[in-house]
Motif scaffolding. Structure first.
Motif, PDB file in Angstrom:
ATOM      1  N   THR A 134       0.826  -1.205   0.000  1.00 11.31           N
ATOM      2  CA  THR A 134       0.000   0.000   0.000  1.00 11.31           C
ATOM      3  C   THR A 134       0.856   1.250   0.000  1.00 11.31           C
ATOM      4  OG1 THR A 134      -1.730  -1.153   1.214  1.00 11.31           O
ATOM      5  CG2 THR A 134      -1.790   1.248   1.260  1.00 11.31           C
ATOM      6  N   GLU A 135       1.899   1.251   0.812  1.00 12.43           N
ATOM      7  CA  GLU A 135       2.790   2.402   0.850  1.00 12.43           C
ATOM      8  C   GLU A 135       3.492   2.591  -0.487  1.00 12.43           C
ATOM      9  OE1 GLU A 135       5.389   1.766   4.082  1.00 12.43           O
ATOM     10  OE2 GLU A 135       3.861   2.088   5.629  1.00 12.43           O
ATOM     11  N   ALA A 136       3.840   1.476  -1.133  1.00 17.70           N
ATOM     12  CA  ALA A 136       4.524   1.583  -2.427  1.00 17.70           C
ATOM     13  C   ALA A 136       3.605   2.166  -3.486  1.00 17.70           C
ATOM     14  CB  ALA A 136       5.028   0.208  -2.855  1.00 17.70           C
ATOM     15  N   ASP A 137       2.282   1.844  -3.359  1.00 19.14           N
ATOM     16  CA  ASP A 137       1.332   2.350  -4.337  1.00 19.14           C
ATOM     17  C   ASP A 137       1.210   3.876  -4.289  1.00 19.14           C
ATOM     18  OD1 ASP A 137      -0.996  -0.437  -4.037  1.00 19.14           O
ATOM     19  OD2 ASP A 137       0.826  -0.178  -5.242  1.00 19.14           O
ATOM     20  N   MET A 138       1.482   4.485  -3.120  1.00 17.81           N
ATOM     21  CA  MET A 138       1.422   5.941  -3.006  1.00 17.81           C
ATOM     22  C   MET A 138       2.403   6.603  -3.954  1.00 17.81           C
ATOM     23  SD  MET A 138      -0.689   7.491  -0.981  1.00 17.81           S
ATOM     24  CE  MET A 138       0.182   8.999  -0.556  1.00 17.81           C
ATOM     25  N   GLY A 139       3.522   5.983  -4.162  1.00 18.40           N
ATOM     26  CA  GLY A 139       4.520   6.561  -5.053  1.00 18.40           C
ATOM     27  C   GLY A 139       5.040   7.882  -4.539  1.00 18.40           C
ATOM     28  N   ASN A 140       5.573   8.693  -5.435  1.00 17.11           N
ATOM     29  CA  ASN A 140       6.063  10.017  -5.069  1.00 17.11           C
ATOM     30  C   ASN A 140       4.919  11.020  -5.136  1.00 17.11           C
ATOM     31  OD1 ASN A 140       8.732   9.040  -4.860  1.00 17.11           O
ATOM     32  ND2 ASN A 140       8.961   9.193  -7.079  1.00 17.11           N
ATOM     33  N   THR A 141       4.845  11.897  -4.156  1.00  9.70           N
ATOM     34  CA  THR A 141       3.735  12.848  -4.090  1.00  9.70           C
ATOM     35  C   THR A 141       4.225  14.270  -3.831  1.00  9.70           C
ATOM     36  OG1 THR A 141       3.432  12.472  -1.714  1.00  9.70           O
ATOM     37  CG2 THR A 141       2.125  11.114  -3.210  1.00  9.70           C
ATOM     38  N   ILE A 142       3.373  15.212  -4.215  1.00 11.23           N
ATOM     39  CA  ILE A 142       3.572  16.630  -3.910  1.00 11.23           C
ATOM     40  C   ILE A 142       2.318  17.110  -3.178  1.00 11.23           C
ATOM     41  CG2 ILE A 142       3.738  18.959  -4.869  1.00 11.23           C
ATOM     42  CD1 ILE A 142       5.306  17.813  -7.189  1.00 11.23           C
ATOM     43  N   THR A 143       2.506  17.719  -2.029  1.00 12.78           N
ATOM     44  CA  THR A 143       1.377  18.237  -1.252  1.00 12.78           C
ATOM     45  C   THR A 143       1.409  19.761  -1.277  1.00 12.78           C
ATOM     46  OG1 THR A 143       1.432  16.315   0.217  1.00 12.78           O
ATOM     47  CG2 THR A 143       0.228  18.256   0.989  1.00 12.78           C
ATOM     48  N   VAL A 144       0.291  20.360  -1.667  1.00 11.45           N
ATOM     49  CA  VAL A 144       0.228  21.825  -1.767  1.00 11.45           C
ATOM     50  C   VAL A 144      -1.054  22.332  -1.113  1.00 11.45           C
ATOM     51  CG1 VAL A 144       1.616  22.034  -3.868  1.00 11.45           C
ATOM     52  CG2 VAL A 144      -0.839  21.648  -4.047  1.00 11.45           C
ATOM     53  N   SER A 145      -1.050  23.599  -0.762  1.00 10.16           N
ATOM     54  CA  SER A 145      -2.251  24.267  -0.265  1.00 10.16           C
ATOM     55  C   SER A 145      -2.657  25.340  -1.273  1.00 10.16           C
ATOM     56  CB  SER A 145      -1.996  24.902   1.105  1.00 10.16           C
ATOM     57  OG  SER A 145      -0.992  25.892   1.010  1.00 10.16           O
ATOM     58  N   GLY A 146      -3.936  25.605  -1.332  1.00  9.08           N
ATOM     59  CA  GLY A 146      -4.436  26.636  -2.243  1.00  9.08           C
ATOM     60  C   GLY A 146      -5.429  27.538  -1.545  1.00  9.08           C
ATOM     61  N   GLU A 147      -5.445  28.812  -1.939  1.00 10.13           N
ATOM     62  CA  GLU A 147      -6.366  29.769  -1.353  1.00 10.13           C
ATOM     63  C   GLU A 147      -7.103  30.537  -2.449  1.00 10.13           C
ATOM     64  OE1 GLU A 147      -4.194  32.270   1.269  1.00 10.13           O
ATOM     65  OE2 GLU A 147      -3.879  30.701   2.775  1.00 10.13           O
ATOM     66  N   GLY A 148      -8.367  30.840  -2.167  1.00 14.06           N
ATOM     67  CA  GLY A 148      -9.162  31.617  -3.113  1.00 14.06           C
ATOM     68  C   GLY A 148      -9.960  32.676  -2.388  1.00 14.06           C
ATOM     69  N   THR A 149     -10.057  33.853  -2.981  1.00 18.40           N
ATOM     70  CA  THR A 149     -10.778  34.971  -2.363  1.00 18.40           C
ATOM     71  C   THR A 149     -11.687  35.640  -3.384  1.00 18.40           C
ATOM     72  OG1 THR A 149      -8.976  35.424  -0.806  1.00 18.40           O
ATOM     73  CG2 THR A 149     -10.550  37.193  -1.190  1.00 18.40           C
ATOM     74  N   ILE A 150     -12.916  35.873  -2.974  1.00 16.75           N
ATOM     75  CA  ILE A 150     -13.895  36.592  -3.796  1.00 16.75           C
ATOM     76  C   ILE A 150     -14.297  37.858  -3.057  1.00 16.75           C
ATOM     77  CG2 ILE A 150     -16.201  36.544  -4.794  1.00 16.75           C
ATOM     78  CD1 ILE A 150     -14.448  34.703  -6.280  1.00 16.75           C
ATOM     79  N   LYS A 151     -14.241  39.008  -3.725  1.00 22.74           N
ATOM     80  CA  LYS A 151     -14.696  40.273  -3.150  1.00 22.74           C
ATOM     81  C   LYS A 151     -16.106  40.567  -3.649  1.00 22.74           C
ATOM     82  CE  LYS A 151     -10.006  42.161  -2.901  1.00 22.74           C
ATOM     83  NZ  LYS A 151      -9.073  43.223  -3.385  1.00 22.74           N
ATOM     84  N   VAL A 152     -16.995  40.832  -2.710  1.00 25.16           N
ATOM     85  CA  VAL A 152     -18.411  40.978  -3.042  1.00 25.16           C
ATOM     86  C   VAL A 152     -18.978  42.230  -2.380  1.00 25.16           C
ATOM     87  CG1 VAL A 152     -20.658  39.853  -3.019  1.00 25.16           C
ATOM     88  CG2 VAL A 152     -18.583  38.465  -3.052  1.00 25.16           C
ATOM     89  N   ASP A 153     -19.816  42.947  -3.118  1.00 27.58           N
ATOM     90  CA  ASP A 153     -20.554  44.055  -2.520  1.00 27.58           C
ATOM     91  C   ASP A 153     -21.720  43.483  -1.716  1.00 27.58           C
ATOM     92  OD1 ASP A 153     -18.976  46.032  -3.687  1.00 27.58           O
ATOM     93  OD2 ASP A 153     -20.163  46.008  -5.538  1.00 27.58           O
ATOM     94  N   PRO A 154     -21.884  43.887  -0.464  1.00 25.91           N
ATOM     95  CA  PRO A 154     -22.973  43.348   0.364  1.00 25.91           C
ATOM     96  C   PRO A 154     -24.338  43.750  -0.173  1.00 25.91           C
ATOM     97  CG  PRO A 154     -21.928  45.209   1.444  1.00 25.91           C
ATOM     98  CD  PRO A 154     -21.091  44.905   0.242  1.00 25.91           C
ATOM     99  N   ASP A 155     -25.327  42.906   0.091  1.00 23.16           N
ATOM    100  CA  ASP A 155     -26.687  43.236  -0.350  1.00 23.16           C
ATOM    101  C   ASP A 155     -27.701  43.202   0.792  1.00 23.16           C
ATOM    102  OD1 ASP A 155     -26.910  40.521   0.069  1.00 23.16           O
ATOM    103  OD2 ASP A 155     -27.049  40.001  -2.052  1.00 23.16           O
ATOM    104  N   ILE A 156     -27.259  42.903   2.014  1.00 19.65           N
ATOM    105  CA  ILE A 156     -28.138  42.974   3.172  1.00 19.65           C
ATOM    106  C   ILE A 156     -27.381  43.625   4.340  1.00 19.65           C
ATOM    107  CG2 ILE A 156     -29.629  41.009   2.619  1.00 19.65           C
ATOM    108  CD1 ILE A 156     -27.918  39.292   4.441  1.00 19.65           C
ATOM    109  N   ALA A 157     -28.138  44.167   5.283  1.00 21.56           N
ATOM    110  CA  ALA A 157     -27.523  44.780   6.462  1.00 21.56           C
ATOM    111  C   ALA A 157     -28.299  44.358   7.703  1.00 21.56           C
ATOM    112  CB  ALA A 157     -27.524  46.301   6.334  1.00 21.56           C
TER     113      ALA A 157
END
Length: 247
Positions: free
Chosen positions: A37-60
């Motif tokens: 099972t460990e051999a099946d993993m092979g070589n790996t790369i682990t990364v993190s990703g971030e995303g941001t959306i800017k929005v005008d509010p529509d309620i208060a």
């Protein structure tokens, strides 16, 4: 001469050796499975990703209320009730649905004087505080509503905050950006070490749907003639992921 005792001991010894061999074989097989099972993993790369959306509010959301004070508790409550009823009616006139008006605080506070000489407390009045949270679907009317309720007796207006009606839709957009961001990082790392990155092996959502207020420019300030100016700013909706790629 046949020895019954020796015969029984031989049989027991044979059974012990057989069981030991089987257990050893099972353990060996388990080790082989884990290693495979460990051999099946092979070589790996682990990364993190971030995303941001800017929005005008529509309620208060806005906390509106009344504080009244009187030496008599009953009179303080009656005065508060009369003023609060007028405020609720005014909110409805301003287009606020009754379901968007929610009581969040109702307090009766006793005012006391402490006597140092005999250690007694003398009651000399009462404060009644009644506060509702109002959801405003048209944020352009926030300033107008503040002025309207102030003119008829509201002396408690606090905690203005802005939001968006369809939070999840924008969060999904931010999540997609986060995945693309992680993919770009993985490809850059793969090119650097001379390998080709394939499809993600494992994707983990590492965030909850949330947003934070950011004020960017003065042109977001709402001014309608004499209305109280209120700045809505913009909202940032953030998402993050962790992704494992195999190569």
């Amino acid at each position: 001469m046949f020895n019954r005792k020796t015969f029984i001991l031989s049989i027991v010894l044979l059974l012990v050796l057989t069981v030991g061999y089987l257990i050893g074989g099972i353990s060996l097989n388990n080790n082989e499975v884990l290693a495979s099972t460990e051999a099946d993993m092979g070589n790996t790369i682990t990364v993190s990703g971030e995303g941001t959306i800017k929005v005008d509010p529509d309620i208060a959301f806005l906390n509106i209320g009344v504080e009244t004070e009187n030496k008599d508790s009953q009179k303080a409550q009656e005065e508060n009730m009369n003023k609060m009823n007028k405020i609720i009616e005014e909110l409805k006139k301003q287009g606020i649905d009754e379901k968007n008006i929610k009581t969040v605080t109702y307090d009766i506070i006793t005012k006391r004087n402490y006597n140092k000489d005999d250690g007694t407390n003398e009651i000399y009045g009462y404060i009644v505080r009644n506060i509702v949270e109002v959801k405003i679907n048209d944020i352009d009317k926030v300033g107008k509503i503040i002025d309207a309720v102030s003119n008829i007796g509201s002396n408690y207006i606090r905690n203005i905050r802005f939001g968006i009606e369809k939070e999840e839709d924008y969060y999904i957009d931010a999540l997609q950006l986060a995945i693309k961001n992680a993919e770009e990082k993985a490809k850059a790392m793969g090119q650097t070490i001379g390998v080709e990155v394939n499809k993600p092996y494992k994707v983990i959502e590492d965030s909850r749907m949330n947003y934070s207020v950011r004020n960017y420019a003065m042109d977001t300030v709402m001014k309608v003639k004499e209305n109280t100016p209120v700045s809505s700013g913009q909202l940032e909706i953030n998402a993050s992921v962790n992704i494992i790629y195999k190569y």
